[in-house]
Design a protein around this motif. Structure first.
Motif, mmCIF file in Angstrom:
data_model
loop_
_atom_site.group_PDB
_atom_site.id
_atom_site.type_symbol
_atom_site.label_atom_id
_atom_site.label_comp_id
_atom_site.label_asym_id
_atom_site.label_seq_id
_atom_site.Cartn_x
_atom_site.Cartn_y
_atom_site.Cartn_z
ATOM 1 N N GLY A 206 31.523 107.803 29.342
ATOM 2 C CA GLY A 206 32.302 107.063 28.364
ATOM 3 C C GLY A 206 32.209 105.572 28.639
ATOM 4 O O GLY A 206 31.855 104.796 27.767
ATOM 5 N N THR B 7 36.431 104.484 34.818
ATOM 6 C CA THR B 7 36.851 105.429 33.782
ATOM 7 C C THR B 7 38.336 105.291 33.477
ATOM 8 O O THR B 7 38.736 105.110 32.328
ATOM 9 C CB THR B 7 36.515 106.873 34.196
ATOM 10 O OG1 THR B 7 35.096 107.011 34.320
ATOM 11 C CG2 THR B 7 37.020 107.879 33.161
ATOM 12 N N THR C 201 34.214 100.263 26.713
ATOM 13 C CA THR C 201 33.193 101.136 26.143
ATOM 14 C C THR C 201 32.267 100.389 25.185
ATOM 15 O O THR C 201 31.529 101.003 24.420
ATOM 16 C CB THR C 201 33.842 102.314 25.385
ATOM 17 O OG1 THR C 201 34.716 101.806 24.368
ATOM 18 C CG2 THR C 201 34.639 103.189 26.343
ATOM 19 N N ASN D 104 31.046 104.842 25.169
ATOM 20 C CA ASN D 104 31.486 105.630 24.026
ATOM 21 C C ASN D 104 32.983 105.885 24.165
ATOM 22 O O ASN D 104 33.413 106.550 25.097
ATOM 23 C CB ASN D 104 30.713 106.949 23.965
ATOM 24 C CG ASN D 104 31.048 107.781 22.739
ATOM 25 O OD1 ASN D 104 32.180 108.210 22.561
ATOM 26 N ND2 ASN D 104 30.044 108.022 21.902
ATOM 27 N N HIS D 105 33.762 105.359 23.212
ATOM 28 C CA HIS D 105 35.220 105.439 23.331
ATOM 29 C C HIS D 105 35.724 106.879 23.277
ATOM 30 O O HIS D 105 36.553 107.290 24.114
ATOM 31 C CB HIS D 105 35.879 104.623 22.221
ATOM 32 C CG HIS D 105 37.373 104.636 22.293
ATOM 33 N ND1 HIS D 105 38.087 103.870 23.194
ATOM 34 C CD2 HIS D 105 38.299 105.345 21.589
ATOM 35 C CE1 HIS D 105 39.376 104.099 23.036
ATOM 36 N NE2 HIS D 105 39.532 104.993 22.072
ATOM 37 N N GLU D 106 35.261 107.655 22.316
ATOM 38 C CA GLU D 106 35.716 109.036 22.213
ATOM 39 C C GLU D 106 35.355 109.827 23.466
ATOM 40 O O GLU D 106 36.123 110.679 23.932
ATOM 41 C CB GLU D 106 35.110 109.700 20.978
ATOM 42 C CG GLU D 106 35.629 109.152 19.656
ATOM 43 C CD GLU D 106 35.048 109.871 18.465
ATOM 44 O OE1 GLU D 106 34.275 110.839 18.666
ATOM 45 O OE2 GLU D 106 35.368 109.488 17.328
ATOM 46 N N GLN D 107 34.194 109.518 24.023
ATOM 47 C CA GLN D 107 33.723 110.220 25.206
ATOM 48 C C GLN D 107 34.606 109.929 26.419
ATOM 49 O O GLN D 107 34.930 110.839 27.196
ATOM 50 C CB GLN D 107 32.273 109.816 25.485
ATOM 51 C CG GLN D 107 31.496 110.794 26.338
ATOM 52 C CD GLN D 107 30.030 110.435 26.389
ATOM 53 O OE1 GLN D 107 29.669 109.258 26.567
ATOM 54 N NE2 GLN D 107 29.157 111.403 26.242
ATOM 55 N N ILE D 108 35.015 108.672 26.606
ATOM 56 C CA ILE D 108 35.834 108.350 27.772
ATOM 57 C C ILE D 108 37.217 108.995 27.657
ATOM 58 O O ILE D 108 37.773 109.465 28.656
ATOM 59 C CB ILE D 108 35.927 106.823 27.985
ATOM 60 C CG1 ILE D 108 36.339 106.518 29.423
ATOM 61 C CG2 ILE D 108 36.907 106.165 27.020
ATOM 62 C CD1 ILE D 108 36.237 105.047 29.798
ATOM 63 N N SER E 264 36.698 112.575 28.599
ATOM 64 C CA SER E 264 36.492 112.702 30.044
ATOM 65 C C SER E 264 37.814 112.672 30.799
ATOM 66 O O SER E 264 38.052 113.472 31.715
ATOM 67 C CB SER E 264 35.585 111.572 30.549
ATOM 68 O OG SER E 264 34.268 111.706 30.070
#
Length: 206
Positions: free
Chosen positions: A129, A150, A159, A165-169, A172
């Motif tokens: 992320g 993170t 991000t 990637n904002h949604e990914q972080i 996570s």
């Protein structure tokens, strides 16, 4: 197990040293000021066994070779950022007007799971992320997770850099870090330590 936090370089990137009663230690994210960091480790009579990287942005990698060369120890990094150590464009140092590189890693982490180094045992979590190959290292014995960039105290990692990637972080953090015990101490890449419980309850980004 005990730990010490050492902010390094102009961005005050947190290097962590986790050590046991024999002064064997693991070094996390030696970001800058290599000579000073080596002197500190020597003064404390620590015996480094490995360098573990949460990710490979330039402010986290600058003192890798100083520590590795002094103690002849391996460097661990996620496979998605293996090339970043030798490439200023990938580690983003060139973006900030510098050319920071270090020698390639010795050990490549390709999947989550247990990581044992001497008397030290970690659970590794792939927490992308902030960067594609971000890793968080959970040490149950010390009740800590070294989370890199993170998760921060009341914040999350940026991000907006390439590979972020904002949604990914968010995923996570919520699906991996927030599964750890509430009293787990979070050791972030910048700033002060926090706990999983505190971030669950009061982090405005989550």
């Amino acid at each position: 197990m005990k730990w010490v936090q050492i902010p390094l370089g102009p961005l005050q990137t947190n290097c962590y040293i986790l050590y046991n009663e024999d002064n064997d230690c693991i070094v996390f994210d030696p970001g800058a000021q290599g000579r000073e960091l080596v002197e500190y480790v020597e003064e404390q009579q620590f015996s480094p066994k490995a360098i573990l990287m949460t990710h490979a942005h330039f402010d986290h990698i600058g003192a890798i070779d100083a520590i590795r060369d002094r103690w002849r120890i391996p460097v661990y990094i996620h496979e998605l950022e293996e090339d970043w150590l030798t490439n200023p464009s990938l580690n983003r140092s060139s973006f900030f007007g510098a050319e920071i590189t270090v020698n390639p890693a010795d050990k490549i982490i390709s999947q989550e799971g247990k990581l044992n180094i001497g008397d030290f045992s970690f659970s590794t979590y792939h927490t992308p992320g902030h960067s594609p190959g971000s890793i968080s290292y959970y040490c149950k014995e010390a009740n800590i997770v070294i989370a890199g960039d993170t998760l921060f105290h009341h914040s999350i990692g940026r991000t907006d850099l390439p590979g972020g990637n904002h949604e990914q972080i968010i995923t996570s953090i919520e699906s991996k870090l927030f599964t750890l015990p509430d009293d787990t101490i979070v050791l972030p890449g910048h700033g002060t330590a926090t706990t999983i419980k505190q971030e669950k309850e009061s982090n405005p980004f989550l």
